[in-house]
Structures are given as structure tokens and as C-alpha cells.
Design a protein around this motif. Structure first.
Motif, PDB file in Angstrom:
ATOM      1  N   PHE A 392       0.828  -1.201   0.000  1.00  0.00           N
ATOM      2  CA  PHE A 392       0.000   0.000   0.000  1.00  0.00           C
ATOM      3  C   PHE A 392       0.865   1.256   0.000  1.00  0.00           C
ATOM      4  O   PHE A 392       0.600   2.223  -0.718  1.00  0.00           O
ATOM      5  CB  PHE A 392      -0.925  -0.019   1.217  1.00  0.00           C
ATOM      6  N   ILE A 393       1.931   1.259   0.807  1.00  0.00           N
ATOM      7  CA  ILE A 393       2.833   2.413   0.860  1.00  0.00           C
ATOM      8  C   ILE A 393       3.545   2.605  -0.479  1.00  0.00           C
ATOM      9  O   ILE A 393       3.685   3.729  -0.967  1.00  0.00           O
ATOM     10  CB  ILE A 393       3.857   2.239   2.001  1.00  0.00           C
ATOM     11  N   ILE A 394       3.993   1.499  -1.076  1.00  0.00           N
ATOM     12  CA  ILE A 394       4.690   1.579  -2.366  1.00  0.00           C
ATOM     13  C   ILE A 394       3.783   2.186  -3.432  1.00  0.00           C
ATOM     14  O   ILE A 394       4.236   2.947  -4.297  1.00  0.00           O
ATOM     15  CB  ILE A 394       5.187   0.179  -2.786  1.00  0.00           C
ATOM     16  N   ILE A 395       2.495   1.856  -3.375  1.00  0.00           N
ATOM     17  CA  ILE A 395       1.545   2.415  -4.343  1.00  0.00           C
ATOM     18  C   ILE A 395       1.198   3.859  -4.000  1.00  0.00           C
ATOM     19  O   ILE A 395       1.157   4.736  -4.877  1.00  0.00           O
ATOM     20  CB  ILE A 395       0.269   1.558  -4.391  1.00  0.00           C
ATOM     21  N   LEU A 396       0.959   4.127  -2.717  1.00  0.00           N
ATOM     22  CA  LEU A 396       0.457   5.440  -2.304  1.00  0.00           C
ATOM     23  C   LEU A 396       1.523   6.530  -2.322  1.00  0.00           C
ATOM     24  O   LEU A 396       1.225   7.688  -2.644  1.00  0.00           O
ATOM     25  CB  LEU A 396      -0.155   5.343  -0.902  1.00  0.00           C
ATOM     26  N   ALA A 397       2.773   6.193  -1.971  1.00  0.00           N
ATOM     27  CA  ALA A 397       3.812   7.228  -1.859  1.00  0.00           C
ATOM     28  C   ALA A 397       3.998   8.016  -3.158  1.00  0.00           C
ATOM     29  O   ALA A 397       4.000   9.257  -3.133  1.00  0.00           O
ATOM     30  CB  ALA A 397       5.134   6.599  -1.407  1.00  0.00           C
ATOM     31  N   PRO A 398       4.154   7.365  -4.334  1.00  0.00           N
ATOM     32  CA  PRO A 398       4.269   8.153  -5.568  1.00  0.00           C
ATOM     33  C   PRO A 398       2.992   8.929  -5.896  1.00  0.00           C
ATOM     34  O   PRO A 398       3.063  10.067  -6.390  1.00  0.00           O
ATOM     35  CB  PRO A 398       4.554   7.090  -6.639  1.00  0.00           C
ATOM     36  N   ILE A 399       1.831   8.326  -5.618  1.00  0.00           N
ATOM     37  CA  ILE A 399       0.568   9.037  -5.868  1.00  0.00           C
ATOM     38  C   ILE A 399       0.491  10.276  -4.989  1.00  0.00           C
ATOM     39  O   ILE A 399       0.079  11.360  -5.428  1.00  0.00           O
ATOM     40  CB  ILE A 399      -0.634   8.105  -5.613  1.00  0.00           C
ATOM     41  N   TYR A 400       0.888  10.120  -3.743  1.00  0.00           N
ATOM     42  CA  TYR A 400       0.870  11.243  -2.809  1.00  0.00           C
ATOM     43  C   TYR A 400       1.773  12.372  -3.299  1.00  0.00           C
ATOM     44  O   TYR A 400       1.383  13.545  -3.279  1.00  0.00           O
ATOM     45  CB  TYR A 400       1.313  10.767  -1.424  1.00  0.00           C
ATOM     46  N   ASP A 401       2.966  12.018  -3.768  1.00  0.00           N
ATOM     47  CA  ASP A 401       3.937  13.043  -4.147  1.00  0.00           C
ATOM     48  C   ASP A 401       3.611  13.698  -5.486  1.00  0.00           C
ATOM     49  O   ASP A 401       3.808  14.903  -5.654  1.00  0.00           O
ATOM     50  CB  ASP A 401       5.342  12.427  -4.210  1.00  0.00           C
ATOM     51  N   HIS A 402       3.094  12.911  -6.436  1.00  0.00           N
ATOM     52  CA  HIS A 402       2.901  13.426  -7.796  1.00  0.00           C
ATOM     53  C   HIS A 402       1.462  13.833  -8.116  1.00  0.00           C
ATOM     54  O   HIS A 402       1.230  14.496  -9.124  1.00  0.00           O
ATOM     55  CB  HIS A 402       3.370  12.384  -8.816  1.00  0.00           C
ATOM     56  N   VAL A 403       0.496  13.430  -7.274  1.00  0.00           N
ATOM     57  CA  VAL A 403      -0.904  13.770  -7.534  1.00  0.00           C
ATOM     58  C   VAL A 403      -1.504  14.574  -6.383  1.00  0.00           C
ATOM     59  O   VAL A 403      -1.992  15.701  -6.582  1.00  0.00           O
ATOM     60  CB  VAL A 403      -1.752  12.488  -7.778  1.00  0.00           C
ATOM     61  N   ILE A 404      -1.462  14.009  -5.180  1.00  0.00           N
ATOM     62  CA  ILE A 404      -2.135  14.646  -4.047  1.00  0.00           C
ATOM     63  C   ILE A 404      -1.478  15.964  -3.668  1.00  0.00           C
ATOM     64  O   ILE A 404      -2.164  16.989  -3.497  1.00  0.00           O
ATOM     65  CB  ILE A 404      -2.168  13.679  -2.841  1.00  0.00           C
ATOM     66  N   ILE A 405      -0.152  15.968  -3.534  1.00  0.00           N
ATOM     67  CA  ILE A 405       0.540  17.192  -3.116  1.00  0.00           C
ATOM     68  C   ILE A 405       0.408  18.309  -4.163  1.00  0.00           C
ATOM     69  O   ILE A 405       0.089  19.456  -3.805  1.00  0.00           O
ATOM     70  CB  ILE A 405       2.016  16.896  -2.805  1.00  0.00           C
ATOM     71  N   PRO A 406       0.649  18.049  -5.474  1.00  0.00           N
ATOM     72  CA  PRO A 406       0.435  19.133  -6.444  1.00  0.00           C
ATOM     73  C   PRO A 406      -0.995  19.680  -6.424  1.00  0.00           C
ATOM     74  O   PRO A 406      -1.204  20.892  -6.546  1.00  0.00           O
ATOM     75  CB  PRO A 406       0.752  18.457  -7.790  1.00  0.00           C
ATOM     76  N   PHE A 407      -1.982  18.796  -6.270  1.00  0.00           N
ATOM     77  CA  PHE A 407      -3.371  19.245  -6.191  1.00  0.00           C
ATOM     78  C   PHE A 407      -3.584  20.106  -4.946  1.00  0.00           C
ATOM     79  O   PHE A 407      -4.237  21.162  -5.010  1.00  0.00           O
ATOM     80  CB  PHE A 407      -4.304  18.036  -6.170  1.00  0.00           C
ATOM     81  N   ALA A 408      -3.035  19.658  -3.813  1.00  0.00           N
ATOM     82  CA  ALA A 408      -3.189  20.418  -2.569  1.00  0.00           C
ATOM     83  C   ALA A 408      -2.500  21.774  -2.658  1.00  0.00           C
ATOM     84  O   ALA A 408      -2.993  22.768  -2.104  1.00  0.00           O
ATOM     85  CB  ALA A 408      -2.616  19.615  -1.392  1.00  0.00           C
ATOM     86  N   ARG A 409      -1.378  21.839  -3.361  1.00  0.00           N
ATOM     87  CA  ARG A 409      -0.681  23.121  -3.524  1.00  0.00           C
ATOM     88  C   ARG A 409      -1.531  24.108  -4.322  1.00  0.00           C
ATOM     89  O   ARG A 409      -1.560  25.309  -4.031  1.00  0.00           O
ATOM     90  CB  ARG A 409       0.664  22.902  -4.214  1.00  0.00           C
ATOM     91  N   LYS A 410      -2.223  23.595  -5.331  1.00  0.00           N
ATOM     92  CA  LYS A 410      -3.079  24.476  -6.122  1.00  0.00           C
ATOM     93  C   LYS A 410      -4.276  24.945  -5.307  1.00  0.00           C
ATOM     94  O   LYS A 410      -4.671  26.113  -5.366  1.00  0.00           O
ATOM     95  CB  LYS A 410      -3.557  23.741  -7.377  1.00  0.00           C
ATOM     96  N   VAL A 411      -4.864  24.046  -4.542  1.00  0.00           N
ATOM     97  CA  VAL A 411      -6.057  24.385  -3.766  1.00  0.00           C
ATOM     98  C   VAL A 411      -5.730  25.374  -2.656  1.00  0.00           C
ATOM     99  O   VAL A 411      -6.453  26.356  -2.439  1.00  0.00           O
ATOM    100  CB  VAL A 411      -6.700  23.106  -3.179  1.00  0.00           C
ATOM    101  N   THR A 412      -4.616  25.114  -1.933  1.00  0.00           N
ATOM    102  CA  THR A 412      -4.260  25.957  -0.792  1.00  0.00           C
ATOM    103  C   THR A 412      -3.386  27.140  -1.178  1.00  0.00           C
ATOM    104  O   THR A 412      -3.167  28.040  -0.359  1.00  0.00           O
ATOM    105  CB  THR A 412      -3.519  25.122   0.270  1.00  0.00           C
TER     106      THR A 412
END
Length: 581
Positions: A392-412
Motif C-alpha cells: 500500500f505504501i509503495i503504491i500510495l507514496a508516488p501518488i501522494y507526491d505526484h498527484v495529491i501534493i500538487p493538487f493540494a498546492r493548487k487548492v491551498t
């Protein structure tokens, strides 16, 4: 002009592996950080290959009781993580992270060699026995054999501690924090550092554990030994690109000096508040003579240009008319100590989470060992259960860094997107859910044992070990959010002269969690054991334990801890914002 050109071409306060000034055009960046990430895969493979299955080795081959083996594992892992503070201290005070890592890797290698030799030679272990045969009682390891076992274990723990205390900081030091790109790359590094931990863990809990269970522990320890051995030349291969922060003296000395000076000046009338404020205005931090310390001073004076409003009693340590003489402190030193003290409550709030994580290496493995571990025709070793959160971590870590964080940066519209403290808070919340899930699964497991008439038997229960995967999944997710957030939080918030030591607090929290687990188990057994009832967590058969009650207790304690965390997290102000705390 020539001097200015020289300064712009080199990293101030950093050297390359031979001690020469590090060049901006050659040293630092993602390339040397990549070497660190690959090395961490091998290092964590070696550590977890043993730690994840050690509880069964101690029970089956060294003849420890289940609770004794659980406590021995938590003590071993707790010591390894606590010794990260030593690695961080040495990196900040006397040696570079580069040298501390190499020395620690050699120490861990030596410890694993000792464990491999003991596992290979039968005369160095207790004689084999059958627990069901009362005529041939199992003999617990003792004497010289026990000494050899614990020397090997704790040499490995010392090496692991040194590596954990130096390697994350070594990788994070490769990035230029003066630029937004450098800070974003550093954040990516910490996310992928946890990803590397998971990759090493994946090999450890699958291939290495299978080797231990099917080919023998001598081969399992051998795999770990080989991994550490290979990590050393791999780390050295990146030497030409590393930039290494120059140590500037003991951070503990600064902390003690400021605390003592503040106390003495508070008790003596010569130190007045007006003197303190006057001294703050002049900010006496010009006495750093070493050229290697200039970068540290420049970084620190950004936060020490004016006094912060928190912990005002420490301002007296920088009083102009100090009564302490040789203990007189600069404003920079006072502000650095304030920062360290302000992050300690956050550190303390993560200990309970790691106490819950300790169960994954102890009681959860023993639970799975009582269940049906077959997956089709394949028999899965109980110690391989952490594969669920690891994947789960192996799958989530890249998603978190390349999808979730960029999206959160735009929103916030902020550089971080999701703050470090928000990540830690999510992890703490997930740990509460995990403990509730663990209690419910244990209730079901014991109900199956009762219904099947196997409550007093050691035969596998007719219930799939996949039920245990739920608590692994939630605790693994909690670990992803909390560990990456903690590592980056401590490294970012700490003064440059204390970063390795501060980052090591992330591992010290793990250590405290493992020790707390041991303490809670002992307290629970003392409190619940009397002439009428046996303790909740004692005996040879896990089916006789009241493990569900223990998990509910951890769930309640985690809930109280989360409330405690919210108090400190909502009042904390990040150093980078420049606002008063």
C-alpha cells in the motif's frame, strides 16, 4: 572579487568527501540523493528481515515464552531506534553524516555475522525440543550462548541506530533550501525515503522471511548480512557527488548552556528584562570565527534577528549584563534552543502511535501463527503479513507526491500543500481506527477457536490470516503519513546545527513506542493478575490471552493522545512563516 566568486561557486558550510569545499556545479541535487534512497532499500531489508520474524526465532529456537520473545523484540527494536539519537548527535557535533553512516554500516555487518554464525552452528543454540513432550522440557538459551545472541543483536542495533541517525539527514542535505525548487525536491526526497523503506521491507517480509522459514535462519541472517555488505560500496559510489555538512560542535552543549544560563540569570538580580531586550536588539552573534560555521549562522540569524514571543524565560540567557560570565549566550543560540523545545511536544505525541506499531512485530505475528496461513497451495509465513501495508505504501507514496501534493498546492496556494503537522495528525487518527479493528478481529479469532473446540490447542484455527491484514493496512497507512511528516518536520524546523539530531527524534519516537509497549504489557499483567485470574497477556497459548482487551486499551490511549496532539499542533507556528509562536 575573487573571494566573492569563490563563495558563489561553493556551498558555504559544506565539503566533499575529501574535506575540500563542495562545488555548486558538482555536488548536491537529486543524483546523490538517489544513492541514499537505494542504500536505504538495502539497509531496511537487512533490518526488517530479522526484526519482522525475530519473535518466532526467539520462541522456536531460543525457547523464549511468547511474552518474553515479544518483549525481547520490542527492546531490540527500541534500542536500535533510540541509538539513532547517538548517530544524529555524532553527525552534528563531530563527524559528517558520510562518516557516521560508513562506520555504522560496518558495526551492523559485524553484528549480523555473529548472528549468522550462531544460527548455523547447532552447538551455539539450545538443544531442540518438543513443547508437547513433558519428558523433554524446552531449555531457554542461557550462559555464553545467550551472551553471543545478545551481542550480535545489539551490535546490529547499534549499527542500525547510527544509520537511521545519519542517512535521512545526509540525503536531505543534498538540496538547496534557499530556493523553492530545492525545498520541493527535499519534500519529494522524504516521501521517497519512506517509499525506499517500504521497498526494503517488501523484500524482507517476503523473500527473506520465506528463506528463514524454509531454508533456515542461517540463510535468513546471511541475506541480511549480504544486503548490508552490498550497501557499503553502493553508498561509496556516490561519494563524488555528495555534499557533507561540516559539524559545528555539540548541540547538546548549546542546549545545556542556554538552559543553565537562563536559570541562573533568572535567580540573580543583575539580569533584568530591559537588559534582555537591549541585548536582543544588538543580536551578539558575530563571534563565530570558523568559516565553516558561516552557513549555519546565516541560516539561524533569519530566525534570531528578533526575539520570538514564546518561552520568554530563555531570553534571560542572552542578557547584556549576564551574571553567568562564561555561560553568556547569543540570541541565535537562545532561539535555536527555543525551536528544539517547541518541537518536543509534537515528538511526544507520536510515541503512542509507535507503541501501536510495535504490535505488528509481536502479538500480530503470533496471532497470525495461530490461523490458517494458506493461500491456495502456498503456505504464507506469518511474518510476511506486513506485505499488505508495505504494498500500500509503495503504491500510495508516488501518488501522494505526484498527484495529491500538487493538487493540494493548487487548492491551498501554498508551497507545502499539506502541512507536516496535518500529515502527522492523519497518521494518529488512522492508528486509533487500527487498534479498534485489531480488537474486533481478535474477538472473532477467539470466537472461532471456541466454536471449533481449539481454544486449548496449538493447531491452526479455521480462519484465514487475511483478517489480520486490516490492522496491518491501517497501521501501515498511519506510518506512511506520520514518519514522512515527522522526518521533514524535524529537519525543516530544526536549526542547521542540530538537524541530524532533530531528525533522529523521528526514530527515537519509534524507540519510545517500543519501550512503552513493553511497559504497558508489564503493567497490564501486574494489574490483571491475582490469585483468581491469570494476567491478560501471559501463558504459552495465545488463545488464553485477553488480547482484545489490550487492543481496546491501546485504542483508548490513542484517542486521548490524539486530543493531546491537537492542542499542540493547532498552536504551533512554523519557523519558515516568520511569525511568532
Amino acid at each position: 572579487m575573487e573571494v566573492e566568486n569563490q563563495l558563489t561557486r561553493t556551498w558555504d558550510g559544506y565539503v566533499e568527501w575529501r574535506g575540500k569545499p563542495a562545488l555548486r556545479s558538482k555536488h548536491g541535487g537529486m543524483l546523490p540523493a538517489f544513492f541514499v534512497l537505494v542504500v536505504e532499500v538495502l539497509e531496511n531489508l537487512a533490518f526488517l528481515a530479522n526484526a519482522s520474524n525475530l519473535v518466532l526465532y526467539l520462541s522456536a529456537y531460543m525457547h523464549f515464552a511468547p511474552s518474553e520473545s515479544a518483549n525481547s523484540v520490542t527492546n531490540f527494536m527500541g534500542t536500535a531506534f533510540l541509538l539513532a539519537l547517538l548517530g544524529g548527535f555524532l553527525s552534528d557535533a563531530f563527524f559528517t553524516t558520510y562518516r557516521v553512516y560508513l562506520t555504522s554500516a560496518l558495526v551492523e555487518f559485524l553484528g549480523l555475522v555473529i548472528l549468522t554464525v550462531q544460527a548455523e552452528i547447532g552447538s551455539l543454540k539450545p538443544p531442540k525440543c518438543d513443547p508437547s513432550n513433558t519428558n523433554n522440557p524446552c531449555q531457554k538459551v542461557h550462559g555464553a550462548k545467550a551472551v553471543m545472541l545478545f551481542i550480535g543483536l545489539y551490535l546490529a542495533a547499534l549499527g542500525v541506530g547510527g544509520i537511521k541517525g545519519s542517512l535521512p539527514s545526509h540525503g536531505a542535505e543534498q538540496f538547496d533550501e534557499e530556493t523553492p525548487q530545492g525545498r520541493k525536491q527535499r519534500s519529494t526526497f522524504f516521501n521517497y525515503f519512506v517509499f525506499s523503506l517500504a521497498c526494503g521491507a517488501l523484500v524482507a517480509v517476503t523473500f527473506a522471511v520465506w528463506i528463514e522459514d524454509n531454508k533456515g535462519w542461517q540463510w535468513g541472517f546471511g541475506v541480511a548480512t549480504l544486503a548490508v555488505f552490498l550497501s557499503i560500496p553502493l553508498f561509496l559510489a556516490g561519494s563524488s557527488w555528495y555534499r557533507n555538512k561540516v559539524p559545528v560542535g555539540s548541540p547538546l552543549t548549546t542546549i545545556c548552556k542556554v538552559l543553565i544560563a537562563a536559570l541562573l540569570n533568572t535567580c540573580m538580580p543583575s539580569s533584568t528584562s530591559s537588559n534582555v531586550i537591549a541585548n536582543m536588539a544588538t543580536s551578539p552573534s558575530e563571534d563565530l570565527a570558523s568559516e565553516d560555521e558561516r552557513a549555519v549562522e546565516n541560516e539561524s540569524t533569519k530566525t534570531a534577528g528578533s526575539p520570538s514571543k514564546s518561552l520568554k524565560f530563555l531570553d534571560r540567557a542572552a542578557a547584556k549584563n549576564s551574571a553567568t560570565g562564561m555561560l553568556k549566550c547569543s540570541v541565535r543560540e537562545v532561539e535555536e534552543v527555543k525551536i528544539v523545545l517547541l518541537v518536543l511536544p509534537i515528538f511526544a505525541c507520536t510515541i503512542m502511535l509507535n507503541c501501536c506499531l510495535a504490535q505488528l512485530s509481536t502479538f500480530s505475528v503470533q496471532q497470525a501463527a495461530t490461523m490458517n496461513t494458506r493461500l491456495g497451495s502456498l503456505k504464507v509465513p506469518p511474518a510476511s503479513l506486513p506485505v499488505f501495508p508495505v504494498i500500500f505504501i509503495i503504491i500510495l507514496a508516488p501518488i501522494y507526491d505526484h498527484v495529491i501534493i500538487p493538487f493540494a498546492r493548487k487548492v491551498t496556494n501554498s508551497e507545502m500543500g499539506i502541512t507536516h503537522l496535518q500529515r502527522i495528525g492523519i497518521g494518529l487518527l488512522l492508528s486509533i481506527i487500527a487498534m479498534a479493528m485489531a480488537a474486533l478481529v481478535e474477538i472473532k479469532r477467539k470466537q472461532v477457536a471456541t466454536d471449533s473446540g481449539l481454544l486449548n490447542s496449538t493447531r491452526p484455527l479455521p480462519i484465514s490470516f487475511f483478517w489480520i491484514a486490516f490492522q496491518y493496512l491501517f497501521l501501515g497507512s498511519a506510518d506512511l503519513f506520520t514518519l514522512a511528516g515527522l522526518l521533514e518536520f524535524f529537519f525543516t524546523e530544526a536549526p542547521a546545527s542540530m538537524r541530524s539530531l532533530a531528525t533522529a527524534l523521528s526514530w527515537a519516537s519509534l524507540a519510545m513506542g517500543y519501550y512503552l509497549s513493553t511497559v504497558i504489557v508489564s503493567i497490564v499483567n501486574s494489574a490483571t493478575g491475582n490469585s483468581r485470574h491469570k494476567p491478560w497477556l501471559s501463558g504459552e497459548n495465545l488463545n488464553g490471552y485477553h488480547l482484545e482487551r489490550f487492543y481496546w486499551l491501546l485504542c483508548a490511549l490513542s484517542g486521548l493522545n490524539f486530543i493531546h496532539y491537537l492542542f499542540w499542533a493547532t498552536s504551533y507556528k512554523y519557523r519558515s512563516t516568520g511569525t511568532n509562536r
